[in-house]
Design an enzyme around this catalytic site. Structure first.
Site, short mmCIF file in Angstrom:
data_model
loop_
_atom_site.label_atom_id
_atom_site.label_comp_id
_atom_site.label_asym_id
_atom_site.label_seq_id
_atom_site.Cartn_x
_atom_site.Cartn_y
_atom_site.Cartn_z
N SER A 72 0.83 -1.21 0.00
CA SER A 72 0.00 0.00 0.00
C SER A 72 0.86 1.26 0.00
O SER A 72 2.01 1.25 0.44
CB SER A 72 -0.91 0.01 1.23
OG SER A 72 -1.65 -1.17 1.31
N GLN A 73 0.26 2.35 -0.47
CA GLN A 73 0.91 3.66 -0.45
C GLN A 73 1.18 4.05 1.02
O GLN A 73 0.31 3.85 1.88
CB GLN A 73 -0.04 4.66 -1.08
CG GLN A 73 0.51 6.05 -1.20
CD GLN A 73 -0.56 7.07 -1.59
OE1 GLN A 73 -1.76 6.81 -1.47
NE2 GLN A 73 -0.13 8.21 -2.06
#
Ligand code: SAH
Length: 221
Positions: A72-73
């Site tokens: 994930s970012q």
């Protein structure tokens, strides 16, 4: 030295500055919980991804981790963690271990994380990596996390990293009183991060913001 080695050597030399820059971006986007920012500053993100992508490890973006999945970012990891820990949560269920980065951010904030991953190779890789990083308050499980983990319920917090069309009944059932679920719901391009709180009188739900996650993979069948 081949190119990959050169790249990782570069990461080693510049990591302090590049890590700080990333955390500053995450803060500017709205992650203000200092505990979360401190954990993310300490945790090396490049060890969670393939060496060939290591030069992008401190960019505020999601990156491929194999099997069609992504890490994930960093902003999203920070946002979800801060949203889950609006108050102390001793036992947390994480759905979608992936590379284990989010798991490693959750672990210092609670007593125990139960982290479930549907893809066996990702499950094993994350388990071994977090063991090497000496993070020990995590139980890694292979399976469908969206049915929860009844033998470890109830959970004070539940966090999912794959999108589902709705909040599964099993997860609502396994939430402790005053517990909180943070997860994306929707499909494809129309997803929103939601919060479900369990109170003494029932459930309340609110939306945080639009997000983009990989879809939930069906059960083992
Ligand atoms: N936080 C992770 C996110 C990985 S992407 C990271 O930063 O690495 C979402 C993960 O959810 C993928 O690893 C995917 O395999 C996993 N997943 C998808 N459906 C699942 C399910 N039903 N049960 C458990 N994990 C699932």
């Amino acid at each position: 030295m081949n190119q990959v080695t050169l790249q990782s050597a570069g990461i080693g030399m510049t990591s302090e500055r590049t890590r700080r820059r990333l955390i500053e971006q995450v803060r500017e986007m709205g992650v203000t919980d200092q505990r979360v920012l401190d954990i993310m500053l300490e945790l090396p993100r490049h060890v969670f991804i393939d060496e060939a992508l290591a030069n992008r490890a401190y960019d505020n973006i999601s990156l491929p981790i194999g099997f069609g999945q992504t890490i994930s970012q960093p902003y999203t990891v920070g946002l979800m963690t801060q949203t889950l820990f609006n108050k102390p949560r001793a036992k947390v269920l994480e759905i979608g271990t992936g590379c284990g980065y989010q798991t490693a951010v959750l672990a210092p904030l609670c007593e125990e994380v139960i982290s479930v991953e549907r893809i066996l190779k990702l499950h094993r890789r994350a388990r071994d990596l977090l063991y090497d990083l000496r993070i020990r308050n995590i139980r890694f499980r292979h399976g469908d996390g969206f049915i929860g983990m009844r033998e470890h319920a109830p959970f004070d917090g539940i966090l999912a990293a794959a999108v589902s069309e709705n909040v599964p009944e099993d997860l609502l059932d396994q939430l402790a009183e005053n517990g909180r679920i943070v997860m994306p719901v929707g499909r494809a391009a129309h997803q929103v991060l939601i919060v479900v709180d369990k109170t003494s009188t029932g459930f309340t739900q609110h939306e945080v913001e639009a997000v983009r996650f990989v879809p939930r993979i069906a059960g083992l069948g």
